[in-house]
Design a protein around this motif. Structure first.
Motif, short mmCIF file in Angstrom:
data_model
loop_
_atom_site.label_atom_id
_atom_site.label_comp_id
_atom_site.label_asym_id
_atom_site.label_seq_id
_atom_site.Cartn_x
_atom_site.Cartn_y
_atom_site.Cartn_z
N ASN A 66 0.81 -1.23 0.00
CA ASN A 66 0.00 0.00 0.00
C ASN A 66 0.84 1.27 0.00
N LEU A 67 1.97 1.24 -0.70
CA LEU A 67 2.81 2.43 -0.81
C LEU A 67 2.10 3.55 -1.57
N GLY A 68 1.42 3.18 -2.64
CA GLY A 68 0.69 4.16 -3.42
C GLY A 68 1.58 5.12 -4.20
N LEU A 69 2.74 4.64 -4.66
CA LEU A 69 3.63 5.50 -5.44
C LEU A 69 3.09 5.70 -6.84
N LYS A 70 2.91 6.96 -7.21
CA LYS A 70 2.40 7.29 -8.54
C LYS A 70 3.43 8.11 -9.29
N PRO A 71 3.25 8.25 -10.61
CA PRO A 71 4.19 9.06 -11.39
C PRO A 71 4.40 10.44 -10.75
N GLY A 72 5.66 10.85 -10.68
CA GLY A 72 6.00 12.11 -10.04
C GLY A 72 6.45 11.93 -8.60
N GLN A 73 6.30 10.71 -8.08
CA GLN A 73 6.74 10.44 -6.71
C GLN A 73 7.99 9.58 -6.70
N ARG A 74 8.67 9.60 -5.57
CA ARG A 74 9.92 8.85 -5.48
C ARG A 74 10.04 8.15 -4.14
N LEU A 75 10.76 7.04 -4.17
CA LEU A 75 11.02 6.24 -2.98
C LEU A 75 12.52 6.20 -2.76
N THR A 76 12.98 6.59 -1.58
CA THR A 76 14.41 6.56 -1.27
C THR A 76 14.70 5.50 -0.23
N VAL A 77 15.65 4.64 -0.56
CA VAL A 77 16.00 3.51 0.29
C VAL A 77 17.43 3.70 0.78
#
Length: 135
Positions: A10-21
């Motif tokens: 349920n992260l819900g990442l959509k275009p324009g968003q970013r995930l940093t690990v």
């Protein structure tokens, strides 16, 4: 047996968003994996840095997976990871692809499954997750 790290749904990442690990690579690392997709069966991006695994040395292998069907492997020759070091990787979701930001390098991987949202993320292998942030 590959050690399984945290699983996010349920992260819900959509275009324009970013995930940093951010995390730590094991001192005796052979490889690690980060999966980004709709769920565990639909992976838009399988990100697999290999120090020495499956015949690859210091190579990043990316792929996509639809249920049990893998796509064509994509290899990046740049390898900014070090055994026992820290790693920071950002996955930026775009309309038609995902841009992977590594230290001093970036590349894009196509959104082969045409996912409109990335809900699922997991890590496996010789990597300890320290933080996860998205915007």
């Amino acid at each position: 047996h590959i050690p399984q790290g945290p699983v996010c749904t349920n992260l819900g990442l959509k275009p324009g968003q970013r995930l940093t690990v951010k995390g730590k690579v094991a001192p005796n690392a052979k490889s690690f994996v980060m999966n980004l997709g709709k769920d565990a069966t639909l992976l838009g991006l399988h990100f697999n840095p290999r120090f020495d695994a499956h015949g690859d040395v210091n190579t990043i292998v990316c792929n996509s997976k639809k249920v049990e069907e893998w796509g064509a492997e994509h290899r990046e020759a740049v390898f900014p990871f070090q055994k026992g070091g820290t790693a920071e990787i950002t996955f930026a979701v775009n309309q038609n692809d995902v841009t992977v930001h590594l230290p001093g390098h970036q590349f894009t991987f196509p959104n082969r499954l045409n996912l409109s949202v990335f809900d699922y993320f997991d890590t496996q292998g010789d990597f300890t997750l320290q933080s996860l942030s998205w915007e």
